[in-house]
Structures are given as structure tokens and as C-alpha cells.
Scaffold this active site. Structure first.
Site, PDB file in Angstrom:
ATOM      1  N   LEU A   1       0.790  -1.238   0.000  1.00  0.00           N
ATOM      2  CA  LEU A   1       0.000   0.000   0.000  1.00  0.00           C
ATOM      3  C   LEU A   1       0.818   1.282   0.000  1.00  0.00           C
ATOM      4  O   LEU A   1       0.329   2.330   0.401  1.00  0.00           O
ATOM      5  CB  LEU A   1      -0.958   0.027   1.205  1.00  0.00           C
ATOM      6  CG  LEU A   1      -1.806  -1.233   1.447  1.00  0.00           C
ATOM      7  CD1 LEU A   1      -2.628  -1.066   2.721  1.00  0.00           C
ATOM      8  CD2 LEU A   1      -2.729  -1.503   0.280  1.00  0.00           C
ATOM      9  N   CYS A   2       2.046   1.252  -0.451  1.00  0.00           N
ATOM     10  CA  CYS A   2       2.880   2.465  -0.456  1.00  0.00           C
ATOM     11  C   CYS A   2       2.952   3.097   0.920  1.00  0.00           C
ATOM     12  O   CYS A   2       3.036   4.324   1.040  1.00  0.00           O
ATOM     13  CB  CYS A   2       2.352   3.514  -1.430  1.00  0.00           C
ATOM     14  SG  CYS A   2       2.850   3.216  -3.107  1.00  0.00           S
ATOM     15  N   ASN A   3       2.870   2.292   1.967  1.00  0.00           N
ATOM     16  CA  ASN A   3       2.966   2.852   3.305  1.00  0.00           C
ATOM     17  C   ASN A   3       3.829   1.929   4.161  1.00  0.00           C
ATOM     18  O   ASN A   3       3.333   1.212   5.032  1.00  0.00           O
ATOM     19  CB  ASN A   3       1.562   3.019   3.907  1.00  0.00           C
ATOM     20  CG  ASN A   3       1.605   3.881   5.145  1.00  0.00           C
ATOM     21  OD1 ASN A   3       2.313   3.585   6.103  1.00  0.00           O
ATOM     22  ND2 ASN A   3       0.863   4.979   5.136  1.00  0.00           N
TER      23      ASN A   3
END
Ligand SMILES: *Cc1c(COP(=O)(O)O)cnc(C)c1O
Length: 831
Positions: free
Chosen positions: A387-389
Site C-alpha cells: 500500500l505504499c505505506n
């Protein structure tokens, strides 16, 4: 039950209509709503394009002037959406939020003193990237750390500027972070630390109020396409009071300067901030489309306030529904990663996003790749993976940096099928709601999870051992006295500390023979047989720090520049030479060709070479992930077994709903004669005691378990009376149950003189080989200890099958040959 649900739904619907009256107009209540929005927007935009002629700005033509005028209007309109006074703020159009973040980073990077950078753990990848150009940076892993830092009287920054960045809403779980940090930082840090608010996720479903410039972030970045769907545009809103930070920006592009000298390095920047920062031609048609989007968005959805109320309500319902899902055995289906500081239904702390993973009734994890496939079939648009996190995901999933690197090396990538490693999920499922989401979307998603992932018949309860008709496992006669691994082949042992559940795989105990030392000339793996001093090289596995520590002991101390070095546990490719370097003379372990990866650091090579007095490199066997693929090849020194095991290793643990049953006939090898080593070596304490009694009777020195390279030492339980020992009972063992795991004994281990190297002094003795040859020789071969391997199990969904572990102190049950007559009994045993 059914009635209660219907009336609950009705109440919910009524409440929603009261909250959000415009939804009475049902024209855009369902997916037709999305279509209506898209159609209206594109029509308005196309109409604008057909009727007006827009030229490139910066000239006097009518077409050019029209463009300039319209863009100025859109700028103003966008600012007013966030109640930002154009006297205090300017807006810079950029390609996306990331481009806005990069503009700020470049301005800070061009400061003479560099900059300090602080960012919150929940930050998006694009925000984390700013640290790479910073002189110093710090990741704040909790809110409390931020609060504490805010209150500190900062003297450490010196002349250097600082930037603190955080997301207004986490793009992982939708948590909304405190906006008040901005005001407090400005007050406490007296302007030495700028603030960057990443509002990309927030403003798609929430208003953002910049009306009080004194409390507003210096820099706010937005992804406009996340609010309006179209056009693909981002924005950077700059508080003019902070604009001077861009004075040092070194680059200028077309349109940003008034005048440029060629012979001298002189140029005059344009006056307005946006003029100075918008390099090259603006995306003019996208900006026109933004105008159309803002109009249609307002007509259909009215305001961000209303969207916030609507989505906040839906998210609460989704959260409640998912949370209440239970398997028939009462266990929860969803593990939801909501933040402690946030509450669904409270739009100040929580946005309309639910991040979660699914579990099966046994508590094992369901593969997200499977969920994603089914969701696609049912037309749910959701996202899975990292999730790009990275910060938020790692802390929610409890993944240490070394584990992430290790998973990466083992072939795990965002979005691939190999998403459960070491019985931990490597990513999560994220469901986001927006202005066009409906109650029906929410309920049908919960129904979807229910349909495919809730097990409503309890699994049959048949304890495997009962079918064998033997005594209950409570009076276990034996237990695991000690566990050891030999991280570097032929070097010292590392004892698994008591109380630590150690992972065991088909290829052996975790970290056992993961590394070896190879001769720099021949590429052949070194062994104690020739280099007895290898016993004095003591590796240990530090899972907290994520390192392999190697210490020199005894006479090896002070033979080299340091007595200890450490190497990351993660198989980070940057540490290795190209594999091709050893292609011709690939490493040889016990006569088998192995493609090992060699560490290229001369510090590492010097350490081992100087200690042993032979030019060698540290090498690592290719990582073996949970799945299969090209990486799941030979490791350790058991190539024969490795090949044999490949078929049983291609399964994805936890795959649901299709699980491939493990057929005992295919996963359990029949007794095989091994010319070499096996995954695990088990010895019996009673046998060792018997051997040592005989050695001592002859005046010799007792042998330690390590000389036999034992991994598992099985001993009589302490409450068994002394004298009840049964030396060499292992000759008749066929299977072992250790804790919750089952093992097959593959046959006795043949011994050579290598067992005579004293592991404390590296001296060679005659014992225990001499006594052993006199007492344990069969058909001309000297035997001690049993080759052992973990049995694959039927119930792949249980955590103990997804992440098999054993511990010091575990009870041990033994099964003899006559108890296992056929595959059915065996199946009963391991299922
Ligand atoms: C999407 C997103 C970004 C990246 O935005 P781009 O427009 O793709 O550059 C940054 N931060 C958050 C919180 C996001 O949701």
C-alpha cells in the site's frame, strides 16, 4: 434474527437519509451515480474545449489571454475550496502530490546548510523519500514521540532549517492525524521548522480548512485526481510567509524567470511564487478540466463536508460488519488494522478506509492474492499489498526491517502471490469508500467476505493421536533437552535459548548451515575435517538486531583486526559479489556443486582468512522462501533431500478456499540411504551418556553433543527416575512428535573422525571415535544419531503448520515402526 437485521438496516437507511438528504434523489445512489458524474464532467469539459480557443499563455493573443485569465480563476477557486485566502497562500500546479513534495525537497536541499527532516511513521513512500537528501533525519514512530519533540527546546538544528512532514490521513488505514501539530510546531520551534502536510488522502473525503493562515501548514500537497477522478493533476499550496525557502532553488525553467544572462550567470526570477515554481508550460487543458470537475462535483455531491459525513457513516458500518464476522468455531474472520487513536464514525480521527487481513478458523492467514482474485471476479475494486505505506504496514504486521529485506530477497514483491512468509502476512487488504459509495456497496462487500471466507461448519475435531490407539500424550517420557544450529557450516554451534520458539522447515532448523566459508581459489567449502580451528568461530543469531554475529574464541582471539563482526540476516544482494564470479568454480559442499553467493566485503573476507590462515570468503546459500520458484533450490549440504522435497514445497500455506491436501504417500519419503547429511540431526542424551561412561571408564574425555553436530538433543524427562534411561532406543524410532510437529527419522548417521575435534579448544582427540567404533559399528559403519526431517501436514491452515516451531522443553513422543503399518495411520498421525 433475520427480522432484527432487516429493521437494523432500515434504521441505518433512515439515519443516513437524515444525515445526507440529497441522497433522496436516487439518480446517483448506485453505480449509475458514478456514471452520471463522469458523464456530466466530460460533457462539460468537452463543451468548453469545443466552444473556446485556448492558446499557450505568455503572449498577447486573445487565445493566450483567455488561457491566462481562466487559469487565474481556477487557482482562486481551488484555494477557496480550502478557505485559503489568496493574500496568504499561493497554489502551484504539479503533476501529482509526489511532484509537490519533491519541489519542497529540492528547495531545502539547495540550502547551504542542508536541512533536518522529521516524518511520521504513517507517511506515504513519497514523503519518506525526502529523507534521502536530508543532512539528518528522524522517523517518529508514535504520536507521543512527536508530542515530546514538539515540546523540546530545540537548539540542535543550528542555522539549519528543518521540515516536519506527515499525512493528514494515512493512506494505509485511513487514520486522520492531529492537524494541531502544525500550529504547535510553528509556535514552539519559532519558525525554524517548516511543516509539510500530505493531504492527498484526506481531501478526497474531507474538507480542509486553511482559513487561519497562522495555524495552516507551510506546504500542503494534494492529488486532485483523488478528489475529482479527473483530471490527472496535483497541487502544492504554499503559505506565502514560508515562500522564501524557494529563494535558494537552483534550477529555473521556461516561464519562471523574467530575464536570463548568458555570458554571466545571472537571472531574475518572476515575482509570484507559482510563476517561479511552475517550470515549463502548464498543463493548461487539465487545469480547465479541473474547473469543470469542481463544478460538477459540487452540483452532485455539494460539499466535502457532506461527503465526509456520508463516507464516515458508511465506514463505520463497514467496520462493524467486518468486525462482527465469525467462523463457526467463534474465531474472528477479520484482523482490522485500525489505530488506537482513531475511531470509526468520528471524522476527525478516522477516514473511510478499512485495512485488514483475513484468517481461517484455525487462526492461519488467508493469502491476499486469493482474496484479490475473487474480489476482481465479483467486481470489487480493492487494493492489497504494501500500500505504499512501509512504516504503517511494517508496524501493523510487526515486520522488522531485516524480515522485510529477507522477504524481499526471498522473492517477495508488492502484489505477488507469495504473500505469507513465516506465517506472517506481508501485506494487507485495503477497502476505501468515496463520495459515490453506497450502503449497498458496503453490505455486499461484507456479504462477499462472508460467502467466501467465513467457515460456517466447524472443522471436525479428531485428535490425530487417538486413532493410533496408544497412550495419551500427557505422560511424555522424553523432552527436548537442547536445540542447536550451526549457522556457518563446520563452525561453532549456536544454542537456541530456552523459551524461544524456533522455526523449523522441511530443510531444517531456521538459520542452520545458512552460510559457509569457501576457499578463495577452489570455491570448495571449508570443513573442520581439514580446518579444525573452525570450531572456535562462534556464530550467533540475533533476531532482535537482525544480524549474524561471529565471535572468535580460544586461540583465535586477537588473530585478526577484531574479535567480532556481524552480517545482516537479510540476504541483501548488495553484500554479495555477482554470482557469475563463482560460476566456473561454484562452491562445492561435500562434493556437490552449490550456487552460493559470496560476500564481497574485504573486511568480512579478511576476518575469516586471518583467523583461519587460509584465504576464504563467507558465502551464503540462496535464500529459500515460503514458496517455490528458482530460489527454492539447494541450500545446506543436503542436495539430495532438497531435490526430493521440491514437490511438497510448492504449496501456498493458507491458500483458501482451495487447499491442496498433502498426501502422505507423496510427502513422506520411504527410508532412504543418504550418502550425505539430512535436514536435522537428532541425538539421544541417554545414548551420549552411555557412550561417555564407556569413554571415561577407559580414562578418556567425555564428548559434547556439538561434536556430533546435533540439532536436537532428546532426553528423558527429569521426573523420570534415574536409571530409566534407554540408550540407543532411537535405533527403533520411526517418527517423533515434538511439541505440535511431526518428524520422520530417515536413518542412522554415519560417523567419521571429524567428531574428534574438541569444540572448545579445536584440538583433535581419539575419542569419541575410538569407543564409538568399538560399540556402534554395524556392517562396517559407525553410527551415532538419527537423520530427521519435518513431516508436511494436512491441515495447512493452522498456524502451527504455517509456521512450524519447536522449543527447548517440548515433549517428545516416539512412534515405532510396528505402529505405522500403512499410509492411513500415517495420515491420521500428521493430519
Ligand atoms: C496517493 C498519495 C500520495 C501520492 O500521491 P501522487 O498523487 O500519486 O503523487 C501521497 N500521500 C498520500 C497520503 C496518498 O494517499
Amino acid at each position: 434474527m433475520e427480522d432484527a437485521r432487516v429493521s437494523y438496516d432500515k434504521a441505518v437507511e433512515e439515519l443516513r437519509l437524515r444525515e445526507y438528504p440529497m441522497l433522496r434523489d436516487t439518480t446517483y445512489l448506485d453505480h449509475a451515480g458514478t456514471t452520471l458524474y463522469a458523464k456530466s464532467l466530460i460533457e462539460r469539459f468537452s463543451n468548453d474545449m469545443i466552444t473556446n480557443l485556448y492558446g499557450n499563455p505568455h503572449s498577447a493573443s486573445n487565445a493566450s489571454q483567455l488561457t491566462t485569465r481562466r487559469i487565474e480563476d481556477v487557482r482562486l477557486r481551488l484555494l477557496s475550496l480550502f478557505k485559503a485566502d489568496p493574500a496568504d497562500f499561493d497554489v502551484v500546479f504539479v503533476a501529482n502530490a509526489t511532484a509537490g513534495i519533491k519541489l519542497v525537497m529540492e528547495a531545502l536541499r539547495d540550502q547551504e546548510e542542508g536541512y533536518w527532516y522529521g516524518y511520521h511513521r504513517d507517511a506515504h513512500t513519497s514523503v519518506i523519500g525526502v529523507r534521502e537528501a536530508a543532512t539528518r533525519h528522524r522517523c517518529f514512530t508514535t504520536d507521543a514521540e512527536v508530542d515530546q519533540w514538539v515540546e523540546e527546546v530545540e537548539g540542535k538544528l543550528g542555522d539549519r532549517l528543518g521540515l516536519f512532514a506527515y499525512p493528514a490521513q494515512s493512506n494505509m488505514n485511513g487514520r486522520r492525524l492531529p492537524l494541531d501539530w502544525v500550529r504547535r510546531i510553528r509556535m514552539r520551534k519559532q519558525g525554524s521548522v517548516y511543516t509539510l502536510l500530505d493531504a492527498a488522502a484526506l481531501v478526497s473525503t474531507s474538507p480542509l480548512d486553511l482559513s487561519d493562515a497562522s495555524c495552516a501548514p507551510d506546504f500542503t500537497v494534494l492529488s486532485l485526481y483523488k478528489v475529482f477522478g479527473f483530471p490527472d493533476l496535483g497541487a502544492l499550496i504554499i503559505r506565502k510567509a514560508a515562500g522564501s525557502v524557494f529563494d535558494k532553488r537552483r534550477y529555473f525553467g521556461g516561464g519562471t524567470v523574467e530575464m536570463v544572462c548568458m555570458k554571466e550567470q545571472w537571472h531574475a526570477k518572476k515575482a509570484a511564487l507559482h510563476e517561479r515554481l511552475e517550470d515549463g508550460t502548464l498543463p493548461i487543458h487539465s487545469i480547465m478540466a479541473l474547473d469543470a470537475a469542481m463544478s460538477v462535483h459540487q452540483e452532485l455531491y455539494r460539499s466535502l463536508d457532506e461527503i465526509s459525513r456520508h463516507t464516515s457513516f458508511l465506514a463505520l458500518k463497514l467496520y462493524d460488519d467486518l468486525k462482527s464476522l465469525k467462523h463457526a468455531n467463534g474465531t474472528s474472520v477479520c484482523r482490522i488494522y485500525n489505530d488506537k487513536a482513531a475511531m470509526y464514525g468520528d471524522s476527525a480521527t478516522q477516514g473511510p478506509v478499512v485495512a485488514f487481513n483475513l484468517r481461517n478458523p484455525c487462526g492461519g492467514w488467508v493469502s491476499n492474492a486469493e482474496v484479490e482474485k475473487l474480489a476482481a471476479v465479483r467486481n470489487f475494486q480493492l487494493r492489497t499489498g504494501g500500500l505504499c505505506n512501509p512504516g504503517g504496514v511494517a508496524s501493523s504486521l510487526d515486520l522488522a526491517p531485516w524480515e522485510m529485506k529477507e522477504n524481499f530477497s526471498a522473492g517477495q514483491r508488492c502484489g505477488n502471490d507469495n504473500d505469507i512468509i513465516r506465517a506472517k502476512p506481508t501485506g494487507m487488504i485495503r477497502v476505501s469508500l468515496g463520495a459515490m459509495s453506497t450502503l449497498k456497496d458496503v453490505t455486499s462487500f461484507a456479504d462477499f467476505i462472508c460467502e467466501f471466507f467465513v467457515e460456517d461448519t466447524p472443522p471436525p475435531l479428531t485428535p490425530p493421536v487417538v486413532s493410533l490407539g496408544t497412550e495419551p500424550p500427557t505422560h511424555s517420557r522424553l523432552h527436548v533437552q537442547s536445540l542447536a544450529v550451526y549457522p556457518i557450516k563446520s563452525c561453532g554451534a549456536f544454542s537456541v535459548p530456552p523459551g524461544v520458539a524456533w522455526e523449523v522447515r522441511r530443510e531444517g532448523l531456521a538459520w542452520d548451515r545458512e552460510w559457509c566459508l569457501v576457499h578463495q581459489g577452489t570455491g570448495v567449502a571449508l570443513s573442520q575435517k581439514r580446518y579444525s580451528k573452525m570450531a572456535l568461530i562462534r556464530p550467533s543469531i540475533d533476531l532482535e538486531e537482525g544480524v549474524l554475529r561471529v565471535q572468535l574464541t580460544g586461540i583465535l582471539r586477537d588473530t585478526t583486526f577484531a574479535n567480532e563482526i556481524s552480517v545482516p540476516l537479510s540476504a541483501d544482494p548488495r553484500l554479495f559479489t555477482e554470482e557469475s564470479m563463482y560460476k566456473d568454480t561454484s562452491a562445492q559442499v561435500c562434493g556437490d556443486q552449490i550456487q552460493a553467493k559470496t560476500y564481497r566485503s574485504s573486511r568480512i573476507s579478511d576476518f575469516f582468512s586471518q583467523a583461519l590462515g587460509v584465504a576464504c570468503h563467507l558465502a551464503r546459500f540462496p535464500a529459500v522462501g515460503n514458496g517455490s520458484g528458482p530460489l527454492a533450490c539447494a541450500r545446506h549440504s543436503k542436495p539430495h533431500l532438497q531435490k526430493k522435497d521440491m514437490s511438497s514445497r510448492t504449496r501456498i500455506p493458507g491458500a483458501f478456499p482451495e487447499t491442496i491436501p498433502a498426501m502422505p504417500g507423496t510427502t513422506v519419503s520411504k527410508p532412504i540411504l543418504l550418502s550425505n547429511e539430512s535436514p536435522i540431526l537428532t541425538i539421544s542424551r541417554s545414548s551420549l551418556n552411555r557412550l561417555n561412561e564407556l569413554i571415561k571408564a577407559e580414562g578418556g574425555k567425555a564428548a559434547q553433543a556439538e561434536v556430533f553436530r546435533a540439532n536436537i538433543v532428546v532426553a528423558e524427562n527429569p521426573h523420570y527416575p534415574p536409571g530409566a534411561e534407554q540408550p540407543y532406543a532411537e535405533d527403533d524410532w520411526r517418527y517423533l512428535q515434538i511439541g505440535q510437529q511431526y518428524f520422520e527419522l530417515l536413518g542412522p548417521c554415519r560417523r567419521c573422525q571429524m567428531i574428534c575435534v574438541d569444540q572448545q579448544t579445536a584440538e583433535r582427540n581419539q575419542e569419541p571415535f575410538v569407543t564409538l567404533s568399538k560399540t556402534r559399528r554395524f556392517d562396517g559403519r559407525v553410527h551415532f544419531g538419527e537423520h530427521t526431517s519435518l513431516l508436511a501436514r494436512d491441515d495447512l491452515q493452522s498456524p502451527s503448520a504455517q509456521n512450524p516451531t519447536i522449543m527447548v522443553g517440548d515433549n517428545v513422543r516416539t512412534y515405532f515402526d510396528e505402529e505405522i503399518h500403512d499410509d492411513d495411520t500415517l495420515r491420521a498421525l500428521v493430519s
